[in-house]
Design a protein around this motif. Sequence first.
Motif, PDB file in Angstrom:
ATOM      1  N   ILE A   1       0.878  -1.161   0.000  1.00  0.00           N
ATOM      2  CA  ILE A   1       0.000   0.000   0.000  1.00  0.00           C
ATOM      3  C   ILE A   1       0.923   1.221   0.000  1.00  0.00           C
ATOM      4  O   ILE A   1       1.618   1.480   0.989  1.00  0.00           O
ATOM      5  N   THR A   2       0.982   1.933  -1.125  1.00  0.00           N
ATOM      6  CA  THR A   2       1.811   3.132  -1.218  1.00  0.00           C
ATOM      7  C   THR A   2       0.970   4.308  -0.761  1.00  0.00           C
ATOM      8  O   THR A   2      -0.102   4.568  -1.314  1.00  0.00           O
ATOM      9  N   LEU A   3       1.469   5.005   0.257  1.00  0.00           N
ATOM     10  CA  LEU A   3       0.667   6.043   0.890  1.00  0.00           C
ATOM     11  C   LEU A   3       1.029   7.451   0.439  1.00  0.00           C
ATOM     12  O   LEU A   3       0.163   8.220   0.072  1.00  0.00           O
ATOM     13  N   HIS A   4       2.278   7.805   0.500  1.00  0.00           N
ATOM     14  CA  HIS A   4       2.708   9.139   0.090  1.00  0.00           C
ATOM     15  C   HIS A   4       4.214   9.140  -0.112  1.00  0.00           C
ATOM     16  O   HIS A   4       4.933   8.409   0.563  1.00  0.00           O
ATOM     17  N   ASN A   5       4.661   9.923  -1.031  1.00  0.00           N
ATOM     18  CA  ASN A   5       6.099  10.059  -1.297  1.00  0.00           C
ATOM     19  C   ASN A   5       6.827   8.720  -1.270  1.00  0.00           C
ATOM     20  O   ASN A   5       7.878   8.573  -0.671  1.00  0.00           O
ATOM     21  N   GLU A   6       6.228   7.728  -1.883  1.00  0.00           N
ATOM     22  CA  GLU A   6       6.794   6.391  -1.974  1.00  0.00           C
ATOM     23  C   GLU A   6       6.872   5.673  -0.633  1.00  0.00           C
ATOM     24  O   GLU A   6       7.539   4.655  -0.509  1.00  0.00           O
ATOM     25  N   HIS A   7       6.216   6.196   0.412  1.00  0.00           N
ATOM     26  CA  HIS A   7       6.160   5.497   1.697  1.00  0.00           C
ATOM     27  C   HIS A   7       5.164   4.357   1.575  1.00  0.00           C
ATOM     28  O   HIS A   7       4.010   4.572   1.231  1.00  0.00           O
ATOM     29  N   SER A   8       5.626   3.153   1.837  1.00  0.00           N
ATOM     30  CA  SER A   8       4.779   1.977   1.690  1.00  0.00           C
ATOM     31  C   SER A   8       4.606   1.245   2.999  1.00  0.00           C
ATOM     32  O   SER A   8       5.514   1.197   3.827  1.00  0.00           O
TER      33      SER A   8
ATOM     34  N   ASP B   1       0.891  -5.278   3.538  1.00  0.00           N
ATOM     35  CA  ASP B   1      -0.306  -5.881   4.098  1.00  0.00           C
ATOM     36  C   ASP B   1      -0.237  -7.383   3.889  1.00  0.00           C
ATOM     37  O   ASP B   1      -0.013  -7.854   2.771  1.00  0.00           O
ATOM     38  N   THR B   2      -0.440  -8.149   4.964  1.00  0.00           N
ATOM     39  CA  THR B   2      -0.433  -9.609   4.847  1.00  0.00           C
ATOM     40  C   THR B   2      -1.756 -10.136   4.304  1.00  0.00           C
ATOM     41  O   THR B   2      -1.835 -11.296   3.902  1.00  0.00           O
ATOM     42  N   ASN B   3      -2.786  -9.308   4.280  1.00  0.00           N
ATOM     43  CA  ASN B   3      -4.083  -9.701   3.725  1.00  0.00           C
ATOM     44  C   ASN B   3      -4.069  -9.364   2.231  1.00  0.00           C
ATOM     45  O   ASN B   3      -4.200  -8.200   1.852  1.00  0.00           O
ATOM     46  N   VAL B   4      -3.906 -10.364   1.407  1.00  0.00           N
ATOM     47  CA  VAL B   4      -3.797 -10.124  -0.033  1.00  0.00           C
ATOM     48  C   VAL B   4      -5.151 -10.150  -0.737  1.00  0.00           C
ATOM     49  O   VAL B   4      -5.230  -9.907  -1.936  1.00  0.00           O
ATOM     50  N   ASP B   5      -6.230 -10.444   0.010  1.00  0.00           N
ATOM     51  CA  ASP B   5      -7.569 -10.366  -0.580  1.00  0.00           C
ATOM     52  C   ASP B   5      -7.918  -8.902  -0.823  1.00  0.00           C
ATOM     53  O   ASP B   5      -7.466  -8.010  -0.094  1.00  0.00           O
ATOM     54  N   HIS B   6      -8.747  -8.645  -1.831  1.00  0.00           N
ATOM     55  CA  HIS B   6      -9.086  -7.266  -2.152  1.00  0.00           C
ATOM     56  C   HIS B   6      -9.881  -6.630  -1.017  1.00  0.00           C
ATOM     57  O   HIS B   6     -10.866  -7.184  -0.547  1.00  0.00           O
ATOM     58  N   HIS B   7      -9.401  -5.480  -0.556  1.00  0.00           N
ATOM     59  CA  HIS B   7     -10.079  -4.697   0.467  1.00  0.00           C
ATOM     60  C   HIS B   7      -9.490  -3.289   0.438  1.00  0.00           C
ATOM     61  O   HIS B   7      -8.534  -3.026  -0.287  1.00  0.00           O
ATOM     62  N   HIS B   8     -10.062  -2.394   1.220  1.00  0.00           N
ATOM     63  CA  HIS B   8      -9.637  -0.991   1.248  1.00  0.00           C
ATOM     64  C   HIS B   8      -9.104  -0.657   2.635  1.00  0.00           C
ATOM     65  O   HIS B   8      -9.104  -1.504   3.527  1.00  0.00           O
ATOM     66  N   HIS B   9      -8.662   0.614   2.799  1.00  0.00           N
ATOM     67  CA  HIS B   9      -8.034   0.993   4.059  1.00  0.00           C
ATOM     68  C   HIS B   9      -8.387   2.407   4.502  1.00  0.00           C
ATOM     69  O   HIS B   9      -8.575   3.292   3.666  1.00  0.00           O
ATOM     70  N   PHE B  10      -8.427   2.591   5.815  1.00  0.00           N
ATOM     71  CA  PHE B  10      -8.302   3.899   6.430  1.00  0.00           C
ATOM     72  C   PHE B  10      -6.813   4.069   6.715  1.00  0.00           C
ATOM     73  O   PHE B  10      -6.143   3.106   7.110  1.00  0.00           O
ATOM     74  N   TYR B  11      -6.294   5.300   6.526  1.00  0.00           N
ATOM     75  CA  TYR B  11      -4.901   5.577   6.870  1.00  0.00           C
ATOM     76  C   TYR B  11      -4.848   6.704   7.876  1.00  0.00           C
ATOM     77  O   TYR B  11      -5.298   7.813   7.594  1.00  0.00           O
ATOM     78  N   ASP B  12      -4.317   6.421   9.051  1.00  0.00           N
ATOM     79  CA  ASP B  12      -4.121   7.401  10.115  1.00  0.00           C
ATOM     80  C   ASP B  12      -2.670   7.860  10.036  1.00  0.00           C
ATOM     81  O   ASP B  12      -1.766   7.167  10.516  1.00  0.00           O
ATOM     82  N   ALA B  13      -2.454   9.022   9.423  1.00  0.00           N
ATOM     83  CA  ALA B  13      -1.095   9.533   9.220  1.00  0.00           C
ATOM     84  C   ALA B  13      -0.421   9.891  10.538  1.00  0.00           C
ATOM     85  O   ALA B  13       0.807   9.767  10.665  1.00  0.00           O
ATOM     86  N   ASP B  14      -1.197  10.332  11.529  1.00  0.00           N
ATOM     87  CA  ASP B  14      -0.618  10.687  12.826  1.00  0.00           C
ATOM     88  C   ASP B  14       0.093   9.499  13.462  1.00  0.00           C
ATOM     89  O   ASP B  14       1.099   9.662  14.144  1.00  0.00           O
TER      90      ASP B  14
ATOM     91  N   GLN C   1      -0.671   4.319  10.562  1.00  0.00           N
ATOM     92  CA  GLN C   1      -1.371   3.053  10.749  1.00  0.00           C
ATOM     93  C   GLN C   1      -2.495   2.880   9.746  1.00  0.00           C
ATOM     94  O   GLN C   1      -3.270   3.801   9.487  1.00  0.00           O
ATOM     95  N   LEU C   2      -2.582   1.683   9.184  1.00  0.00           N
ATOM     96  CA  LEU C   2      -3.677   1.303   8.294  1.00  0.00           C
ATOM     97  C   LEU C   2      -4.690   0.474   9.054  1.00  0.00           C
ATOM     98  O   LEU C   2      -4.323  -0.323   9.925  1.00  0.00           O
ATOM     99  N   THR C   3      -5.959   0.648   8.701  1.00  0.00           N
ATOM    100  CA  THR C   3      -7.041  -0.172   9.228  1.00  0.00           C
ATOM    101  C   THR C   3      -7.838  -0.681   8.042  1.00  0.00           C
ATOM    102  O   THR C   3      -8.181   0.102   7.147  1.00  0.00           O
ATOM    103  N   ASP C   4      -8.120  -1.967   8.032  1.00  0.00           N
ATOM    104  CA  ASP C   4      -8.853  -2.566   6.918  1.00  0.00           C
ATOM    105  C   ASP C   4     -10.290  -2.075   6.851  1.00  0.00           C
ATOM    106  O   ASP C   4     -10.927  -1.843   7.880  1.00  0.00           O
ATOM    107  N   ILE C   5     -10.788  -1.943   5.622  1.00  0.00           N
ATOM    108  CA  ILE C   5     -12.192  -1.677   5.332  1.00  0.00           C
ATOM    109  C   ILE C   5     -12.628  -2.787   4.379  1.00  0.00           C
ATOM    110  O   ILE C   5     -11.982  -3.027   3.358  1.00  0.00           O
ATOM    111  N   ALA C   6     -13.708  -3.446   4.712  1.00  0.00           N
ATOM    112  CA  ALA C   6     -14.213  -4.506   3.829  1.00  0.00           C
ATOM    113  C   ALA C   6     -14.575  -3.912   2.478  1.00  0.00           C
ATOM    114  O   ALA C   6     -15.065  -2.786   2.383  1.00  0.00           O
ATOM    115  N   THR C   7     -14.341  -4.660   1.437  1.00  0.00           N
ATOM    116  CA  THR C   7     -14.629  -4.202   0.080  1.00  0.00           C
ATOM    117  C   THR C   7     -16.074  -3.757  -0.063  1.00  0.00           C
ATOM    118  O   THR C   7     -16.365  -2.733  -0.692  1.00  0.00           O
ATOM    119  N   ASP C   8     -17.009  -4.488   0.528  1.00  0.00           N
ATOM    120  CA  ASP C   8     -18.434  -4.166   0.411  1.00  0.00           C
ATOM    121  C   ASP C   8     -18.829  -2.886   1.142  1.00  0.00           C
ATOM    122  O   ASP C   8     -19.913  -2.354   0.918  1.00  0.00           O
TER     123      ASP C   8
END
Length: 164
Positions: free
Chosen positions: A103-110, A113-126, A129-136
Amino acid sequence: MVDKNSNALARLAGKDANKHHDDPKGDPKGNQGQDMATRLRAVGLRPTRQRIAIAALLLDGRHRHVSPEQLTAEIAKAGTHVAGGTVYNTLNQFTEAGLLRRITLHNEHSIFDTNVDHHHHFYDADNDQLTDIATDDVILAQLPQAPDGHKIASVDVVISITSK
């Protein structure tokens, strides 16, 4: 008490963090390392000591998000040394082999994720930290047309969040 990841790394490095040689759960024969070696070979990767150690931390069935820096620190905390460049290269190799998702977030910062199934994320820049969001849970009503000669291969949504 030594955590599960410390035990895994210690066994793979030839040490037993708990020193329970008769405990079948402690896997004194290094079967976890053999299982990881088999898994690495199955995706075309040579099972080096470093790859097996990193695989033992990441490919144990838990869904995790880690940066190369976090993983390097985790390995060092467990008493094993793997150079930061080796960790980064191994994460890239695992990603190319389909074992991880980058998951590339900004300025090539990656973050990987060990979960390779398709899903989305919340990103807390502070907290980086990434938090999974179910695809649905993400509904995209309309996508733009891909440029001529291209097709959309996937849509990955990263929603940046901050504290209230």
